[in-house]
Every structure is written in C-alpha cells, then in structure tokens.
Design a protein around this motif. Structure first.
Motif, PDB file in Angstrom:
ATOM      1  N   PHE A  72       7.148  12.835  11.776  1.00 34.12           N
ATOM      2  CA  PHE A  72       7.981  14.034  11.890  1.00 34.12           C
ATOM      3  C   PHE A  72       7.660  14.879  13.117  1.00 34.12           C
ATOM      4  N   TYR A  73       6.814  14.362  14.003  1.00 36.27           N
ATOM      5  CA  TYR A  73       6.521  15.142  15.206  1.00 36.27           C
ATOM      6  C   TYR A  73       7.676  14.995  16.185  1.00 36.27           C
ATOM      7  N   ARG A  74       8.157  16.122  16.669  1.00 38.78           N
ATOM      8  CA  ARG A  74       9.277  16.116  17.602  1.00 38.78           C
ATOM      9  C   ARG A  74       8.910  16.944  18.819  1.00 38.78           C
ATOM     10  N   VAL A  75       9.243  16.418  19.979  1.00 37.95           N
ATOM     11  CA  VAL A  75       9.013  17.154  21.223  1.00 37.95           C
ATOM     12  C   VAL A  75       9.979  18.324  21.315  1.00 37.95           C
ATOM     13  N   ASP A  76      11.237  18.064  20.982  1.00 36.56           N
ATOM     14  CA  ASP A  76      12.276  19.100  20.998  1.00 36.56           C
ATOM     15  C   ASP A  76      13.017  19.008  19.676  1.00 36.56           C
ATOM     16  N   VAL A  77      12.720  19.930  18.750  1.00 35.96           N
ATOM     17  CA  VAL A  77      13.281  19.857  17.397  1.00 35.96           C
ATOM     18  C   VAL A  77      14.797  19.948  17.436  1.00 35.96           C
ATOM     19  N   GLY A  78      15.318  20.877  18.242  1.00 35.35           N
ATOM     20  CA  GLY A  78      16.764  21.072  18.300  1.00 35.35           C
ATOM     21  C   GLY A  78      17.481  19.831  18.793  1.00 35.35           C
ATOM     22  N   ARG A  79      16.960  19.208  19.843  1.00 39.13           N
ATOM     23  CA  ARG A  79      17.603  18.013  20.398  1.00 39.13           C
ATOM     24  C   ARG A  79      17.498  16.838  19.440  1.00 39.13           C
ATOM     25  N   ARG A 103      17.501  16.974  16.212  1.00 38.67           N
ATOM     26  CA  ARG A 103      18.504  17.153  15.160  1.00 38.67           C
ATOM     27  C   ARG A 103      19.895  16.807  15.662  1.00 38.67           C
ATOM     28  N   GLU A 104      20.166  17.132  16.927  1.00 41.02           N
ATOM     29  CA  GLU A 104      21.476  16.812  17.496  1.00 41.02           C
ATOM     30  C   GLU A 104      21.696  15.308  17.565  1.00 41.02           C
ATOM     31  N   THR A 105      20.624  14.568  17.904  1.00 36.30           N
ATOM     32  CA  THR A 105      20.742  13.115  18.042  1.00 36.30           C
ATOM     33  C   THR A 105      20.560  12.386  16.723  1.00 36.30           C
ATOM     34  N   GLY A 106      20.234  13.118  15.671  1.00 37.01           N
ATOM     35  CA  GLY A 106      20.095  12.495  14.361  1.00 37.01           C
ATOM     36  C   GLY A 106      18.765  11.817  14.132  1.00 37.01           C
ATOM     37  N   GLY A 107      17.751  12.114  14.921  1.00 39.76           N
ATOM     38  CA  GLY A 107      16.441  11.481  14.756  1.00 39.76           C
ATOM     39  C   GLY A 107      15.734  11.951  13.500  1.00 39.76           C
ATOM     40  N   THR A 108      14.933  11.051  12.924  1.00 43.27           N
ATOM     41  CA  THR A 108      14.189  11.398  11.710  1.00 43.27           C
ATOM     42  C   THR A 108      12.754  11.800  12.008  1.00 43.27           C
ATOM     43  N   GLY A 109      12.261  11.543  13.217  1.00 33.27           N
ATOM     44  CA  GLY A 109      10.874  11.851  13.545  1.00 33.27           C
ATOM     45  C   GLY A 109       9.895  10.818  13.036  1.00 33.27           C
ATOM     46  N   LEU A 110      10.405   9.657  12.571  1.00 31.12           N
ATOM     47  CA  LEU A 110       9.542   8.610  12.023  1.00 31.12           C
ATOM     48  C   LEU A 110       9.560   7.329  12.844  1.00 31.12           C
ATOM     49  N   GLY A 111      10.429   7.262  13.841  1.00 26.09           N
ATOM     50  CA  GLY A 111      10.597   6.017  14.592  1.00 26.09           C
ATOM     51  C   GLY A 111       9.328   5.511  15.243  1.00 26.09           C
ATOM     52  N   LEU A 112       8.622   6.385  15.990  1.00 25.72           N
ATOM     53  CA  LEU A 112       7.412   5.942  16.682  1.00 25.72           C
ATOM     54  C   LEU A 112       6.254   5.717  15.715  1.00 25.72           C
ATOM     55  N   ALA A 113       6.254   6.439  14.581  1.00 26.09           N
ATOM     56  CA  ALA A 113       5.241   6.165  13.553  1.00 26.09           C
ATOM     57  C   ALA A 113       5.437   4.760  12.994  1.00 26.09           C
TER      58      ALA A 113
END
Length: 443
Positions: free
Chosen positions: A380-387, A389-399
C-alpha cells in the motif's frame, strides 16, 4: 639509564686497570686481567641465573637484590610485571562483566573462533540452540546446528542480514540468527526468539486472507446489481446524468475494490506458500516479453507510447509461468500507467555480466524521488496517493513482484530519478537460467 651504563663501563675500565697493575708484579701480565674480567663475567652469569629463577618462580615474588646495571634491570622488569598484573586484573574484570551481562541477556550469545569453533555461550544459547556445557565447547557450530538455511547462511559469508529457522532444541520456537565479525577470525552469533512475531504475522496473513475472501461475495453481488441497473437504464434509453453518473462511480469503485481483493488474496497465497509452489518449468521469456508488449500497446491506446522489446531468444528461465508473467506484467503495465503520452517504454530480457538473467523495464515516465525507492515494495505504499487513485493502482503490485522474485531466488533492482524515468530489473541467478531448447511453457 645512561648514568648507569657510564658507571658500568667505568667499572669495567677500573677492573681492567687493576688487572694490568697486578700483572706488572707477575711473569704473565695478561693473566690477572683475564682473571679479573672472568670474575666480572661470572658475576653477570650469576645475575642471569638469578633473573631466570625469578622469572619462572611461581607466585608473586620480590625481585632479587643486586647492584649496578642489574639493579636497574630487576627493578624495571618488576615494574613492568606490576603493570601487566594491573592490566590483567582490569581485563579479567571486563571479561567477567561481559560474561555476566551476556549471561543475563534473553537472546542467545555465542563466541565463535576460527572455523566456527564454539568458545563460549550463555544460558540462553543452551535453551534456544540446545548447547550442552561443557561437552560442546570446542565443537564447530556447523556440526551442532544443521538446518539448511543456517548452513547456507554461514557458507555464504554474507552476514548483512539475519536468517530465520526453527530451533534445533524445540521446533515450535522460531529463531532469528545474526552473525557479527570482530577481531581476527572471531565471530559473535546472536539468536533471538521471534516465535511471537511469526505468530502475529501468521495471524495478520490469516486475517487479510479471510477478510479478502469474505469481501469477494458482497462485491460480486454489488457489481451484479450495478450492472443490472445500468442495463435497465440503457434499455429505457435514459440519458440522465443524475441517474447514470452515480452508477458509473459505483462501478469504478467496485472494480477497484475487486482488484484490491484479488491482489490481497494473491499476495496472501504467495506468503503462505513461502518457497513451496508448483514444480518449475522452463519458460520462453522472450515470447512472454513480446506478448506483454502487445498488451501494453493496447493498454496505451491513444496515448501513443513507443514500446520496444529487446529479448534474447536463446535465453530461457526456470520458474512458475503464471507467477513470473504476473511479476513482469506488473512492471510493464506500471510503466504504461506512469509514462506520459508519447513516452518510450523498453522491455529487455538479457544475460547478466556475471551470469543469470535480467528482465528489465525502462520508461521515460514521471520517475520516482530517491527518498521513496527503499519503500517501493511495501504494501500500500504510494509515491503519489492522488495519482495512484486516478490510475486505479492498489499499492500491492511491487509487493507481489518482490514475493514472486523471492520464490524464484531473484531480486528487484530499481533506478529512478524524478522527471527522468525509471528502470526496474527482475534479476535471477545463473542456476535459474536455461537454454531455449529446454523451453516447456510459452505464453
């Protein structure tokens, strides 16, 4: 000291003159000189013998009494002896304090000498590692702790990280072991009981897996009703934003939640399986790269990214096909999402200089500031939370990528600079690389 030597040399000169004077009254003038000097030498030999007896005498004795240069030698050695005794006492006190403090530690502490020979350990080491006093003193730690993970850890000589394995004394206890080098061929082994942490981690995994699984059903029902309502509006020919817009937002958020639940379940399965999994197959990574590039072009759509592939067709990889494809796809699709329209994305599969292989994704996207690089694989770590969310990322891909690579003895390398793009490399050791002739699985 200089005065003593002057006095001693003067004494030798006087004795020589005395011998010469006596020689004037005898038929053999040199005989008295030789006798006088022989007596002087005998006196020195006598003091040497006294020095030897004193040095090897048991107990703490006062130095012999003498005169001249020997008085200075005896007194100097005695003073040096006293200083050494004081140092030895201080050292013994320090060692005693260390042993007391180490013995009181809840963590196992073992001092290892050359070739891993056990020199000392505390009571926690006896409890956690099953060492027996005094039988195991002088034994090699490799012979007493034989878990493969620990054996590989010692053989690798890379003690930057710790290693975890069950206790040889009690398999229910999980240990975290770290080796620290010090001195000359000396090592300090520290073992900590992390059973409680493992239990908490397992509880967290079970909780995430159970909650994610339970969320699947209501999300599926919700998505079904939203789709039904949208179909009814479309059948009625209604074009009312007041009614359609809420349904669109509900559909977007439901889709996002389903993607999040799917990623959580996948990550939980990877964590629970650990290193276990399906039998590895030989994969045509070049073909996988071409297929992912085509999917990336479709995802890019009107943004018009330039996507190229440079993959060695003779280089294959041994692993679990669907897992490795998932890891590679995460990197490729991330590059598409975070690269502005018209940017360039390069996918490569090449041999590493030292052996092995690397699947590399390079883009000319927005880049990542250096302070974020070390945390990219956290959940769930995100460099840019707003971006995100716009792209639909879950924050789990690199994990997910990190866990898949760990299951394949690989590792992730990241190079990035804000505004200059990023490079992600999935690197694999030489024993995971194979030839194209052995390929079993293709995309």
């Amino acid at each position: 000291m200089r005065n003593r030597w002057s006095t001693e040399l003067g004494r030798v000169g006087l004795l020589a003159l005395l011998g010469l004077g006596l020689g004037l009254f005898t038929p053999w003038p040199l005989v008295p000189v030789i006798l006088v000097l022989a007596g002087y030498l005998a006196w020195h030999l006598y003091n040497v013998a006294r020095l030897q007896r004193w040095l090897y005498a048991p107990g703490q004795t006062e130095p012999p009494q003498s005169q001249g240069i020997w008085e200075d030698i005896f007194n100097g050695l005695y003073r040096h002896q006293l200083r050494q005794r004081k140092r030895r006492k201080r050292l013994n006190r320090l060692i005693h304090r260390f042993e007391e403090s180490a013995a009181a530690m809840p963590d196992a502490t073992i001092i290892l000498g050359e070739r891993g020979v056990i020199e000392w350990w505390n009571s926690a080491a006896s409890r956690l590692l099953g060492l027996r006093h005094p039988d195991d003193r002088g034994q090699r730690i490799h012979n007493l702790v034989r878990h493969p993970a620990f054996t590989d850890y010692l053989a690798g000589e890379d003690f930057g990280e710790s290693v975890e394995f069950p206790s040889p004394a009690d398999a229910r206890i999980m240990l975290s072991v770290r080796v620290v080098r010090y001195g000359r061929d000396q090592r300090l082994l520290l073992a900590r009981d992390v059973t409680r942490l493992h239990q908490l981690e397992q509880m967290r995994r079970d909780f995430v897996a159970n909650v994610s699984h339970e969320l699947r059903t209501p999300l599926t029902v919700l998505a079904g009703y939203i789709e039904t309502l949208q179909d009814e509006l479309a059948a009625d020919g209604a074009d009312d934003p007041v009614r359609t817009r809420p349904l669109e937002l509900m559909e977007q958020q439901t889709t996002r939640m389903r993607a999040l639940v799917d990623d959580l379940l996948y990550l939980s399965r990877l964590e629970m399986d650990g290193d276990r999994g399906p039998a590895p197959e030989t994969i045509d990574v070049a073909a996988v790269a071409e297929a992912l590039a085509e999917e990336a072009r479709q995802l890019s759509g009107e943004r018009g990214h330039t996507i190229t592939v440079d993959a060695d067709p003779e280089l294959a990889l041994r692993g679990v096909p669907n897992e490795l494809r998932s890891a590679f796809a995460n990197l490729v699709f991330n590059a598409v999402q975070y690269t502005p329209a018209g940017g360039t994305i390069r996918i490569a599969w090449t041999r590493r200089p030292g052996g092995g292989g690397c699947f590399t994704v390079t883009d000319t996207g927005i880049g990542i500031p250096a302070r974020h690089l070390s945390r990219l694989t956290e959940r769930f770590y995100r460099v840019d939370v707003g971006r995100s969310r716009e792209t639909g990322g879950t924050g789990l891909g690199l994990a997910i990528v990190k866990h898949i690579l760990q299951r394949h003895a690989g590792w992730l390398e990241v190079e990035s600079e804000a505004g200059e793009g990023s490079t992600f490399r999935c690197c694999f050791p030489v024993d995971r690389v194979d030839t194209a002739e052995a390929v079993v699985t293709k995309p």
